[in-house]
Design an enzyme around this catalytic site. Sequence first.
Site, mmCIF file in Angstrom:
data_model
loop_
_atom_site.group_PDB
_atom_site.id
_atom_site.type_symbol
_atom_site.label_atom_id
_atom_site.label_comp_id
_atom_site.label_asym_id
_atom_site.label_seq_id
_atom_site.Cartn_x
_atom_site.Cartn_y
_atom_site.Cartn_z
ATOM 1 N N CYS A 2 34.934 36.657 44.248
ATOM 2 C CA CYS A 2 33.577 37.178 44.899
ATOM 3 C C CYS A 2 32.864 38.394 44.267
ATOM 4 C CB CYS A 2 34.120 37.685 46.309
ATOM 5 S SG CYS A 2 34.818 36.348 47.180
ATOM 6 N N ARG A 27 31.542 35.846 37.653
ATOM 7 C CA ARG A 27 32.647 35.964 38.318
ATOM 8 C C ARG A 27 33.299 34.625 38.923
ATOM 9 N NH1 ARG A 27 33.992 41.620 39.607
ATOM 10 N NH2 ARG A 27 35.162 41.086 41.464
ATOM 11 N N TRP A 74 33.222 33.339 46.818
ATOM 12 C CA TRP A 74 34.243 32.405 46.136
ATOM 13 C C TRP A 74 35.189 31.991 47.410
ATOM 14 C CZ3 TRP A 74 39.469 31.207 44.916
ATOM 15 C CH2 TRP A 74 39.617 30.286 43.927
ATOM 16 N N ASN A 98 35.531 41.297 49.750
ATOM 17 C CA ASN A 98 36.436 40.705 48.582
ATOM 18 C C ASN A 98 37.897 40.723 48.788
ATOM 19 O OD1 ASN A 98 33.996 40.190 47.334
ATOM 20 N ND2 ASN A 98 34.533 41.362 45.291
ATOM 21 N N GLY A 99 38.396 39.792 48.943
ATOM 22 C CA GLY A 99 40.014 40.027 49.125
ATOM 23 C C GLY A 99 40.361 38.964 50.266
ATOM 24 N N GLU A 477 46.763 27.399 24.372
ATOM 25 C CA GLU A 477 45.546 27.843 24.654
ATOM 26 C C GLU A 477 44.440 26.929 24.383
ATOM 27 O OE1 GLU A 477 44.360 30.396 26.166
ATOM 28 O OE2 GLU A 477 42.120 30.825 25.429
ATOM 29 N N LYS A 481 41.663 25.587 27.184
ATOM 30 C CA LYS A 481 40.189 26.045 27.078
ATOM 31 C C LYS A 481 39.345 24.645 27.331
ATOM 32 C CE LYS A 481 39.936 29.502 27.000
ATOM 33 N NZ LYS A 481 40.244 30.538 27.077
ATOM 34 N N GLU A 484 39.274 23.732 30.949
ATOM 35 C CA GLU A 484 38.363 24.511 32.017
ATOM 36 C C GLU A 484 37.022 24.380 31.811
ATOM 37 O OE1 GLU A 484 39.363 28.846 29.919
ATOM 38 O OE2 GLU A 484 38.974 28.827 31.918
ATOM 39 N N HIS A 500 59.904 12.552 23.034
ATOM 40 C CA HIS A 500 60.876 12.672 23.916
ATOM 41 C C HIS A 500 60.042 12.100 25.362
ATOM 42 C CE1 HIS A 500 64.022 14.172 21.625
ATOM 43 N NE2 HIS A 500 63.083 15.027 21.077
ATOM 44 N N LYS A 599 36.135 34.417 37.264
ATOM 45 C CA LYS A 599 36.282 35.317 35.771
ATOM 46 C C LYS A 599 37.540 35.870 36.109
ATOM 47 C CE LYS A 599 35.952 36.813 31.872
ATOM 48 N NZ LYS A 599 36.346 35.994 30.807
HETATM 49 O O1 M6R Z 1 41.408 39.032 33.245
HETATM 50 P P1 M6R Z 1 42.774 38.538 33.000
HETATM 51 O O2 M6R Z 1 43.121 38.491 31.503
HETATM 52 O O3 M6R Z 1 43.995 39.029 33.562
HETATM 53 O O4 M6R Z 1 42.736 36.960 33.380
HETATM 54 C C1 M6R Z 1 44.084 36.013 33.224
HETATM 55 C C2 M6R Z 1 43.489 34.760 33.449
HETATM 56 O O5 M6R Z 1 42.889 34.338 34.581
HETATM 57 C C3 M6R Z 1 42.398 34.194 32.265
HETATM 58 O O6 M6R Z 1 42.887 34.766 31.016
HETATM 59 C C4 M6R Z 1 42.185 32.979 32.266
HETATM 60 O O7 M6R Z 1 43.062 32.075 32.101
HETATM 61 C C5 M6R Z 1 40.910 32.564 31.167
HETATM 62 N N1 M6R Z 1 39.618 33.108 32.050
HETATM 63 C C6 M6R Z 1 40.756 31.219 30.648
HETATM 64 O O8 M6R Z 1 39.853 31.121 29.705
#
Ligand code: M6R
Length: 604
Positions: A2, A27, A74, A98-99, A477, A481, A484, A500, A599
């Site tokens: 949020c 965000r 969110w 937020n929270g 990674e 990517k 997502e 395996h 984010k």
């Molecule tokens: O802000 P942070 O680096 O702690 O966030 C951790 C993850 O949420 C973040 O790296 C997330 O996996 C990425 N947005 C993915 O691209």
Amino acid sequence: MCGIIGFTGAKPVKNILINGLEQLEYRGYDSAGIAVLTDTGINIRKRTGKVAQLREAAMDLTEEAFCGIGHTRWATHGGVTDTNAHPHKCGKVVLIHNGIIENYRELISDYGLKNKLVSETDTEVVAALLDTLYTGDPIKAIRKAVDRMIGSFALCIMFEDHPGEIYAVRNVSPMVAATFDDNSIIASDITAIIPYTKDYFVVPEYHILTIGKGSIKVEDMNGNEVKPEILTVNWDISSAQKGGYPYFMLKEIYEQPDALDRTIRPRVKDGLPFLLEDGISDSLFDKIKRINVIACGTAMHAGMVGKYVFETKLRIPVNVEIASEFRYKDPIVDSETLTIVLSQSGETIDTLEALRLAKRKGSPVLSIVNVKGSTIARESDYVLYTHAGPEIAVASTKAYTVQIAAMYLLACRYGLVKGIMSEDDAKEFITKLENVRGLIEETLKNANRIKMVANRIMIAPDVFYIGRGIDYTLSLEASLKLKEISYIHSEAYAAGELKHGTIALISENVPVIAIATEENVHAKLISNVKEVKSRGAYVVLVSHDEPLNDSSICDMQIRLPEADSTFSVFATAVVLQLIAYYTSDAKGLDVDKPRNLAKSVTVE
Ligand code: M6R
């Protein structure tokens, strides 16, 4: 997650709020709303969908309001509906949050709030609670409410009979605030504030803010006034704009050479790593026998690359832990364990709680963080800031490569201090690190060829990434990517592990992206590639190999500029980021704002 904005001052507030919410869109959110306060009362508009829809819904709202709050939600408690969107109003109280309020059920029953509620949210319970406790003194009511609330919260509150004023309080969930001229502004992060001023402060936890036009009073829960430390952002509004790129993600991929320079160069003195100006003295390493890396998502993958360097080059054991797992077990951490916390935002709740646990167990904590003054940075014993500038796209790119660079600087300093690396070795290491800029620039010239891979895999239901050693960590990674932002199912596999079980999923035309930069296992990796190729896979090979022109090995080759695998990771990361980017773009998706994602993950 949020987003929050509040403004009171000399300017009409409606568009300031809506523009601020647009700045916070990155965000992640599913509804948005604003409330403006005038002498005649509170007006609210809220809608599911994008901020653009809210803008339309607010067309008829008065321009003659100078104080207001805005929110992007969110969804956590309660579905995505107009009613559940913030702000929530009860009696004279209107607020955004937020929270998560964990004890909202107890609050409803203890204060008999049921009949005051129209939404399914925990947030509205706080509005109802405040309305119940309010007798004309906002601070008194907030103090009493905060006393009873359990959970994380960043709250901006207006009281109908206090025109021109916003009250704010927080626990865990971040907020920053600033004044400029006759105006005051508060937001969940600096991107909404930066169009107005570069000077701001982080709202301290469990302090109440009284925000008037051009003045902000901060007091602790006992009413003692506190002067917060003013910080200055070292980037400007243009860094948070697309600058001609179609998406922030692409811009951020291209920003990596500069981001790396900013992160590496100030920490190099006479060719050697130098961390004293970051407050990291060599004595930190005296007692250290092992390292624990804690992070989530992409940051955790950066930690895995760091592990590889610490272990292979320096022979110190490194344990990389997913923060959400670490925090709920009894981890083996003590004063001889250095905990390295990685986080772009510095606000990820699981990472923060894991950090706190490590500290309680006596471990010194060093964080590698991008956002200045963030909670993780403030709670760490040592901070190595990365200087990536604001990362707006949800998919992390430049934050990942600068985190790896920061781990490398740290590893090199450690090696030098412990006598594992000679000065010459360390100098050579640092020169290679400084040169990754060139490797990335070289790789970016290949963007059109990389786009061809995306055009091929965009129709695939599944994509596999394989690699060995450091290339396996990059596969993890790459797979994250792609998932997502393109919504294509993908898996990363240690190439030797395929046989395996998972090789059963390889059939005609299934794309397999093989990363092969590790010299010592190159032949093994090529054997694994042949295994999938002979089962019909469509293979893309990412390696330093000369052009192979051998269809028994691969269908397509992306050549990396020549470098040791330790330093090739930067160029490889760029290739894999571009594959994900172009795939998402080719599918016509919103690359920067993938569905369901936020984010910064500030709830568990
Ligand atoms: O802000 P942070 O680096 O702690 O966030 C951790 C993850 O949420 C973040 O790296 C997330 O996996 C990425 N947005 C993915 O691209």
